[in-house]
Write a protein that holds these residues in place. Structure first.
Motif, mmCIF file in Angstrom:
data_model
loop_
_atom_site.group_PDB
_atom_site.id
_atom_site.type_symbol
_atom_site.label_atom_id
_atom_site.label_comp_id
_atom_site.label_asym_id
_atom_site.label_seq_id
_atom_site.Cartn_x
_atom_site.Cartn_y
_atom_site.Cartn_z
ATOM 1 N N GLU A 8 0.799 -1.227 0.000
ATOM 2 C CA GLU A 8 0.000 0.000 0.000
ATOM 3 C C GLU A 8 0.832 1.278 0.000
ATOM 4 O OE1 GLU A 8 -3.515 0.008 2.583
ATOM 5 O OE2 GLU A 8 -3.008 -2.053 3.144
ATOM 6 N N PHE A 9 2.114 1.153 0.300
ATOM 7 C CA PHE A 9 2.978 2.334 0.343
ATOM 8 C C PHE A 9 4.167 2.165 -0.597
ATOM 9 C CE2 PHE A 9 0.630 3.076 4.199
ATOM 10 C CZ PHE A 9 0.633 4.465 4.357
ATOM 11 N N SER A 10 4.524 3.241 -1.280
ATOM 12 C CA SER A 10 5.713 3.238 -2.124
ATOM 13 C C SER A 10 6.957 3.263 -1.242
ATOM 14 C CB SER A 10 5.711 4.445 -3.057
ATOM 15 O OG SER A 10 5.700 5.650 -2.311
ATOM 16 N N ALA A 11 8.109 2.968 -1.841
ATOM 17 C CA ALA A 11 9.355 2.868 -1.072
ATOM 18 C C ALA A 11 9.701 4.179 -0.378
ATOM 19 C CB ALA A 11 10.498 2.440 -1.985
ATOM 20 N N GLY A 12 9.553 5.303 -1.083
ATOM 21 C CA GLY A 12 9.897 6.599 -0.506
ATOM 22 C C GLY A 12 8.980 6.987 0.635
ATOM 23 N N ALA A 13 7.682 6.805 0.455
ATOM 24 C CA ALA A 13 6.720 7.149 1.507
ATOM 25 C C ALA A 13 6.931 6.269 2.740
ATOM 26 C CB ALA A 13 5.294 6.988 0.978
ATOM 27 N N LEU A 14 7.192 4.986 2.525
ATOM 28 C CA LEU A 14 7.442 4.073 3.636
ATOM 29 C C LEU A 14 8.696 4.486 4.396
ATOM 30 C CD1 LEU A 14 7.146 1.547 5.339
ATOM 31 C CD2 LEU A 14 8.037 0.203 3.426
ATOM 32 N N LEU A 60 27.455 10.869 6.813
ATOM 33 C CA LEU A 60 27.633 9.599 6.100
ATOM 34 C C LEU A 60 26.684 8.537 6.630
ATOM 35 C CD1 LEU A 60 31.486 9.049 5.575
ATOM 36 C CD2 LEU A 60 29.713 9.101 3.818
ATOM 37 N N CYS A 61 26.626 8.420 7.967
ATOM 38 C CA CYS A 61 25.772 7.408 8.590
ATOM 39 C C CYS A 61 24.297 7.693 8.313
ATOM 40 C CB CYS A 61 26.049 7.376 10.093
ATOM 41 S SG CYS A 61 25.121 6.116 10.985
ATOM 42 N N GLY A 62 23.878 8.948 8.495
ATOM 43 C CA GLY A 62 22.473 9.292 8.322
ATOM 44 C C GLY A 62 22.012 9.195 6.882
ATOM 45 N N LEU A 63 22.791 9.753 5.960
ATOM 46 C CA LEU A 63 22.391 9.749 4.546
ATOM 47 C C LEU A 63 22.427 8.351 3.949
ATOM 48 C CD1 LEU A 63 24.198 12.982 3.274
ATOM 49 C CD2 LEU A 63 21.748 12.665 3.650
ATOM 50 N N LEU A 64 23.473 7.584 4.280
ATOM 51 C CA LEU A 64 23.625 6.269 3.650
ATOM 52 C C LEU A 64 22.833 5.192 4.364
ATOM 53 C CD1 LEU A 64 27.431 6.283 2.739
ATOM 54 C CD2 LEU A 64 25.470 6.617 1.231
ATOM 55 N N TRP A 65 23.031 5.047 5.675
ATOM 56 C CA TRP A 65 22.390 3.924 6.371
ATOM 57 C C TRP A 65 20.908 4.166 6.601
ATOM 58 C CZ3 TRP A 65 24.198 1.587 11.693
ATOM 59 C CH2 TRP A 65 23.702 0.291 11.803
ATOM 60 N N PHE A 66 20.545 5.374 7.045
ATOM 61 C CA PHE A 66 19.138 5.634 7.322
ATOM 62 C C PHE A 66 18.373 6.075 6.071
ATOM 63 C CE2 PHE A 66 20.913 5.479 11.457
ATOM 64 C CZ PHE A 66 19.893 5.166 12.333
ATOM 65 N N GLY A 67 19.046 6.777 5.165
ATOM 66 C CA GLY A 67 18.372 7.248 3.962
ATOM 67 C C GLY A 67 18.442 6.264 2.810
ATOM 68 N N VAL A 68 19.619 6.114 2.222
ATOM 69 C CA VAL A 68 19.789 5.282 1.027
ATOM 70 C C VAL A 68 19.430 3.825 1.299
ATOM 71 C CG1 VAL A 68 21.463 4.407 -0.645
ATOM 72 C CG2 VAL A 68 21.527 6.817 0.035
ATOM 73 N N TYR A 69 19.895 3.291 2.423
ATOM 74 C CA TYR A 69 19.620 1.887 2.735
ATOM 75 C C TYR A 69 18.123 1.599 2.766
ATOM 76 C CZ TYR A 69 19.134 -2.425 5.398
ATOM 77 O OH TYR A 69 18.768 -3.687 5.805
ATOM 78 N N ASN A 70 17.362 2.429 3.487
ATOM 79 C CA ASN A 70 15.916 2.205 3.592
ATOM 80 C C ASN A 70 15.235 2.285 2.230
ATOM 81 O OD1 ASN A 70 14.747 1.761 6.372
ATOM 82 N ND2 ASN A 70 16.113 3.468 6.804
#
Length: 310
Positions: free
Chosen positions: A32-38, A72-82
């Motif tokens: 029900e949710f797209s990857a970005g919204a999720l 680096l941690c926030g953008l890659l692990w929490f942002g890009v990874y998710n």
């Protein structure tokens, strides 16, 4: 020291169980949710909950040199990874996704050995190889044979973002509390996903209430709690050994999928799960003669770590 070791092992176990549950929840919510919204919904919940705890206690604001690692941690692990993981789970079956994303711990061991000077202990190398072999067996037994190329690429991106994020986080934990590091990284990841706010609002209006509660679960447990317990444990052991611990996630995901989604794993998946358990046990084993205590995190000097050089 012994008590700290027990607490760190318990924190690692909490992380593994909650991250395994996230794979099941992401697959369900992804209908029900797209990857970005999720990603944005999950990170928003995590940021708010973590912020409540951070602001109810004394805080230690990061030094100027810490921000490059936090970014680096926030953008890659929490942002890009998710984002990459959520997109991949809409294209690949669970077994193939688990197999590919769990290249991450191998990358962590290599990067930590090279950049954090953790070296390449024999137990870690052998244990990682055995555990990765178990992940491969799980993936092969669960794969439906339709590994879409873009989905494979997304899994590899997620694995690389995960590995770099962990190695970037390790020096921060020598100077900052685990809770604060997790909150700041989560906020950075949230900001990077704000572009998906319109999609989150639109899809939330159409989604079932139960699905929205699953997003709250993802933000509260696999994000706020699990990333904090991960950071707590990582501050008390090496990045390579902590990365190897996450090889337990695929077999647990298989079990939870069977329990909650009525998915019956193939017999080969059980063998893979056993191999993962053996690999993690090998990687974390230290004989009594080599059980020198790990230095307290407060004794680590930023100047002794190559990652802290500007």
């Amino acid at each position: 020291m012994r008590k700290q070791g027990v607490l760190a092992a318990g924190a690692a176990a909490v992380t593994v169980v909650l991250w395994a549950s996230a794979f099941v929840a992401i697959r369900h919510v992804g209908q029900e949710f797209s990857a970005g919204a999720l990603s944005l919904g999950r990170l928003l919940v995590g940021s708010v909950l973590l912020g409540v705890f951070v602001f109810t206690r004394p805080r230690r604001w990061p030094a100027k040199s810490d921000w490059k690692f936090l970014l680096l941690c926030g953008l890659l692990w929490f942002g890009v990874y998710n984002l990459a993981l959520n997109e991949a789970e809409q294209r690949l079956d669970a077994g193939t996704t688990a197999m590919l994303v769990n290249i991450g711990p191998l990358l962590i061991a290599v990067l930590a050995g090279l950049l954090l000077h953790e070296g390449f202990p024999r137990q870690l190398v052998f244990g990682s190889i055995a555990a990765f072999g178990g992940v491969v067996l799980i993936g092969l037994s669960s794969s439906e044979g339709r590994a879409e190329t873009w989905g494979v690429v997304l899994c590899l991106v997620a694995a690389a973002a995960y590995a770099i994020g962990v190695v970037s986080q390790k020096p921060l934990l020598a100077r900052l509390p685990a809770l604060e590091v997790t909150w700041l990284a989560c906020v950075i990841g949230t900001v990077s996903c704000l572009q998906f706010a319109p999609a989150l609002v639109r899809e939330s209006a159409d989604a079932r209430p139960s699905t929205i509660w699953w997003i709250v679960f993802l933000g509260a447990f696999p994000t706020a709690i699990a990333f904090t317990t991960w950071a707590y444990a990582l501050a008390r052991t090496t990045a390579g050994r902590m990365g190897a611990t996450t090889y337990l996630v695929p077999p647990l995901t298989i079990f939870l999928g069977w329990l909650l989604l009525d998915e019956s794993p193939a017999p080969l998946a059980y063998l893979g799960g056993v191999l993962c358990l053996i690999g993690v046990a090998i990687s974390r084993y230290r004989s009594r003669r080599t059980q020198a205590p790990i230095p307290a995190v407060s004794t680590v000097s930023p100047d002794s770590n190559p990652l802290s050089k500007s």
